[in-house]
Design an enzyme around this catalytic site. Structure first.
Site, mmCIF file in Angstrom:
data_model
loop_
_atom_site.group_PDB
_atom_site.id
_atom_site.type_symbol
_atom_site.label_atom_id
_atom_site.label_comp_id
_atom_site.label_asym_id
_atom_site.label_seq_id
_atom_site.Cartn_x
_atom_site.Cartn_y
_atom_site.Cartn_z
ATOM 1 C CG ASN A 87 -3.215 -3.147 10.785
ATOM 2 O OD1 ASN A 87 -2.412 -2.497 11.902
ATOM 3 N ND2 ASN A 87 -2.229 -4.549 10.131
ATOM 4 C CE1 TYR A 112 4.099 2.826 13.781
ATOM 5 C CE2 TYR A 112 3.862 3.674 15.741
ATOM 6 C CZ TYR A 112 3.796 2.825 15.512
ATOM 7 O OH TYR A 112 2.635 1.808 16.025
ATOM 8 C CB ALA A 113 5.089 9.363 16.064
ATOM 9 C CE LYS A 146 0.182 3.593 12.879
ATOM 10 N NZ LYS A 146 -0.332 2.435 12.187
ATOM 11 C CB VAL A 159 -1.405 0.228 1.487
ATOM 12 C CG1 VAL A 159 -1.819 -1.400 1.116
ATOM 13 C CG2 VAL A 159 -0.108 0.299 2.006
#
Length: 303
Positions: A89, A155-156, A159, A63
């Site tokens: 996910n 990542y943070a 998210k 993805v």
């Protein structure tokens, strides 16, 4: 929970949390498109779901780009006739502290998590709006996106962006009957096994088959991947038709609703604030109780 007649796509569902989500949706009656970058993982997941009496099809794709997103939607429609639920996910990690993180480290994580969520949700929303019967977008976030986490700039940020997208899309898609929520899961995965306070407890549980202790399941809100899956099934169902624009945490025995950012303290100065006025007033004014940051360190019973 009855999901008979519904069709779901779960990205990154060849293993771990994604696999638990796909299996829970299938167990509740939904037909599921399993997606991963590993063909063997896709085949194994599909076979497991079918062996348990569920309906599943596989879609190999990384993805991120629009073509992969459309392939997932097309697979759902070609195999099962429609699309009702999307769970975003899929993700990767490239952990580095800021001064060591490369452009590629940053771009790779943002591409899969943030851009992948965007492209898949857009393709799904187009199809759901065409069908005219509503739908469910379930976006997987993380505590790191809510509080920040050492070594996880990429990542943070991704998210946190996912939660912002959930709030935005909840407004944009509400009239079409499409709900959008962010899930903030905590579970015993390969990543949480690297946390020193958790690792020996998780390893002992896996070795003996004994349940994780209460302090971990309740105080830390950490359990198995299966503990998280019930929330996914609920959000995919008709029972959640009035739940949208929310960030919902789950893990172990804990279910939580995260607050949205809001002004904590406000002060006013006639004519506006100069740098000197802010400096003079900060500690006794709006800055008197600064916000914490970072995921709190685990507290074990021995501590």
């Amino acid at each position: 929970m009855d999901l008979q007649g519904k069709v779901a796509v779960v990205t990154g569902s060849g293993r771990g949390l994604g696999l638990a989500y796909a299996q829970a949706l299938a167990a509740a009656g939904a037909a599921v498109v399993v997606n991963d970058v590993d063909q063997a993982a896709v085949d194994s997941a599909v076979e497991t779901i079918r062996a348990r009496g569920g309906r599943a099809a596989g879609a190999l794709a990384a993805v991120g780009d629009s073509e992969a997103a459309q392939r997932l939607v097309d697979t759902a429609v070609e195999e099962f006739g429609r699309l009702d639920v999307l769970v975003t996910n899929a993700g990767i990690l490239r952990d580095r502290v800021l001064w060591k993180m490369t452009d590629d480290d940053f771009d790779a994580v943002v591409r899969v998590h943030l851009r992948g969520t965007f492209t898949c949700a857009r393709a799904a929303a187009v199809r759901m709006r065409e069908q005219g019967t509503g739908g469910r977008l379930i976006l997987i976030s993380s505590p790191a996106g809510q509080r920040g986490n050492f070594g996880q700039t990429n990542y943070a940020a991704a998210k946190a962006g996912i939660v912002a997208m959930a709030r935005t899309w909840a407004m944009e898609l509400g009239r079409a009957g499409i709900t959008v929520n962010a899930v903030v899961p905590v579970a015993a995965t390969e990543m949480t096994k690297t946390i020193p306070a958790f690792a020996p407890v998780i390893e002992e549980s896996e070795r003996t088959g004994a349940p994780l202790p209460d302090w971990l399941r309740k105080d830390e809100g950490l359990g198995t991947v299966e503990d998280v899956a019930g929330l996914i099934a609920f959000l995919a169902s008709d029972d959640s038709k009035d739940v949208t624009g929310q960030a919902i945490g789950i893990g172990g025995d804990r279910l939580a609703l995260w607050t949205h950012p809001t002004e904590k303290a406000v002060a006013f100065a006639d004519g506006g604030w100069s740098a000197d006025t802010i400096a003079a007033e900060w500690s006794a004014g709006v800055g008197a109780e600064p916000e914490t940051y970072g995921i709190p360190a685990p507290t074990t019973p021995e501590a």
